[in-house]
Design an enzyme around this catalytic site. Sequence first.
Site, mmCIF file in Angstrom:
data_model
loop_
_atom_site.group_PDB
_atom_site.id
_atom_site.type_symbol
_atom_site.label_atom_id
_atom_site.label_comp_id
_atom_site.label_asym_id
_atom_site.label_seq_id
_atom_site.Cartn_x
_atom_site.Cartn_y
_atom_site.Cartn_z
ATOM 1 N N ASP A 253 0.868 -1.177 0.000
ATOM 2 C CA ASP A 253 0.000 0.000 0.000
ATOM 3 C C ASP A 253 0.905 1.228 0.000
ATOM 4 O O ASP A 253 1.777 1.360 0.861
ATOM 5 C CB ASP A 253 -0.857 -0.039 1.273
ATOM 6 N N VAL B 124 -5.834 5.256 -5.262
ATOM 7 C CA VAL B 124 -4.657 5.781 -4.568
ATOM 8 C C VAL B 124 -4.988 7.125 -3.896
ATOM 9 O O VAL B 124 -4.595 7.381 -2.751
ATOM 10 C CB VAL B 124 -3.486 5.998 -5.561
ATOM 11 N N ASP B 125 -5.697 7.952 -4.613
ATOM 12 C CA ASP B 125 -6.053 9.291 -4.125
ATOM 13 C C ASP B 125 -6.849 9.198 -2.814
ATOM 14 O O ASP B 125 -6.556 9.908 -1.831
ATOM 15 C CB ASP B 125 -6.883 9.973 -5.230
ATOM 16 N N SER C 24 -2.688 6.135 -13.853
ATOM 17 C CA SER C 24 -3.730 5.925 -14.880
ATOM 18 C C SER C 24 -4.148 4.470 -15.073
ATOM 19 O O SER C 24 -5.041 4.199 -15.894
ATOM 20 C CB SER C 24 -3.328 6.519 -16.252
HETATM 21 N N1 AR6 Z 1 -1.375 1.720 -3.040
HETATM 22 C C1 AR6 Z 1 -0.785 1.458 -4.231
HETATM 23 N N2 AR6 Z 1 -1.461 1.300 -5.386
HETATM 24 C C2 AR6 Z 1 -2.808 1.412 -5.334
HETATM 25 C C3 AR6 Z 1 -3.514 1.695 -4.134
HETATM 26 C C4 AR6 Z 1 -2.736 1.849 -2.947
HETATM 27 N N3 AR6 Z 1 -3.285 2.114 -1.762
HETATM 28 N N4 AR6 Z 1 -4.848 1.753 -4.429
HETATM 29 C C5 AR6 Z 1 -4.976 1.514 -5.751
HETATM 30 N N5 AR6 Z 1 -3.762 1.292 -6.297
HETATM 31 P P1 AR6 Z 1 -6.147 4.692 -9.456
HETATM 32 P P2 AR6 Z 1 -5.838 6.376 -11.866
HETATM 33 C C6 AR6 Z 1 -3.395 1.008 -7.724
HETATM 34 O O1 AR6 Z 1 -7.553 4.385 -9.848
HETATM 35 O O2 AR6 Z 1 -6.131 5.228 -12.757
HETATM 36 C C7 AR6 Z 1 -9.181 8.581 -8.415
HETATM 37 O O3 AR6 Z 1 -10.544 8.696 -8.141
HETATM 38 C C8 AR6 Z 1 -4.511 0.561 -8.646
HETATM 39 O O4 AR6 Z 1 -4.715 -0.844 -8.537
HETATM 40 O O5 AR6 Z 1 -5.856 5.029 -8.055
HETATM 41 O O6 AR6 Z 1 -4.720 7.303 -12.225
HETATM 42 C C9 AR6 Z 1 -8.527 9.935 -8.632
HETATM 43 O O7 AR6 Z 1 -9.124 10.942 -7.853
HETATM 44 C C10 AR6 Z 1 -3.961 0.957 -10.017
HETATM 45 O O8 AR6 Z 1 -3.032 -0.020 -10.490
HETATM 46 O O9 AR6 Z 1 -5.556 5.943 -10.342
HETATM 47 C C11 AR6 Z 1 -8.756 10.155 -10.098
HETATM 48 O O10 AR6 Z 1 -10.054 10.677 -10.331
HETATM 49 C C12 AR6 Z 1 -3.168 2.222 -9.732
HETATM 50 O O11 AR6 Z 1 -2.965 2.229 -8.313
HETATM 51 C C13 AR6 Z 1 -8.648 8.778 -10.688
HETATM 52 O O12 AR6 Z 1 -9.018 7.881 -9.654
HETATM 53 C C14 AR6 Z 1 -3.860 3.513 -10.148
HETATM 54 O O13 AR6 Z 1 -5.258 3.422 -9.895
HETATM 55 C C15 AR6 Z 1 -7.226 8.458 -11.120
HETATM 56 O O14 AR6 Z 1 -7.192 7.207 -11.760
#
Ligand code: AR6
Length: 163
Positions: A9, A32-33, A117
């Site tokens: 994480d 992640v956000d 992304s």
């Molecule tokens: N630690 C590490 N990686 C993670 C975690 C974590 N805690 N949680 C998810 N991932 P995403 P995006 C992975 O959706 O595609 C949000 O609503 C996940 O499995 O977080 O850039 C923002 O506010 C994936 O491989 O980011 C934006 O609106 C990667 O992190 C939008 O989503 C990115 O998934 C951004 O979308």
Amino acid sequence: MEIEVVEGDITEQQVDAVVNAANNRMRGGSGVDGAIHGAGGPEVLADCVRRFPEGLATGDAGWTTAGLMPARWVIHVVGPNRNVGQTDRSLLTSCYRRALEVADEIGARLVAFPLISAGAYGWPKDDAVDAALETLRGTPTQVETARIVAFGRSSYDLITERL
Ligand code: AR6
């Protein structure tokens, strides 16, 4: 610069800065956000409002405090959203390049990255990994270690395979 991969994480990483996959509004979200704002606490959002009143452009990066997380800073980036037709790959590589530039500005030497992304924004995972690796390798920086944090075993295997 060394590139390492861990499974875990991103909010728990003992690093100088964690990179957030944010959106243009810079007021939190899911994935992640959501994890970063949840773990960092309200100081992260307060700093986003203070430092980014107009949000952040796609492909760009900017820093805030990391609040209650072990890291000192969050470097927020905004990746392209494939689901609304943002298919320009240079916007994705720009996120990694700009994140390293911001890391250099603040003096971060150990920086943790998610796969920008590759979640809600729908970028194909294998190309998201390739874009990350090629840009991290190709950008001159003072950052000593880029740690890619894989969320789950399948992501970890995919990244190590392509590294
Ligand atoms: N630690 C590490 N990686 C993670 C975690 C974590 N805690 N949680 C998810 N991932 P995403 P995006 C992975 O959706 O595609 C949000 O609503 C996940 O499995 O977080 O850039 C923002 O506010 C994936 O491989 O980011 C934006 O609106 C990667 O992190 C939008 O989503 C990115 O998934 C951004 O979308």
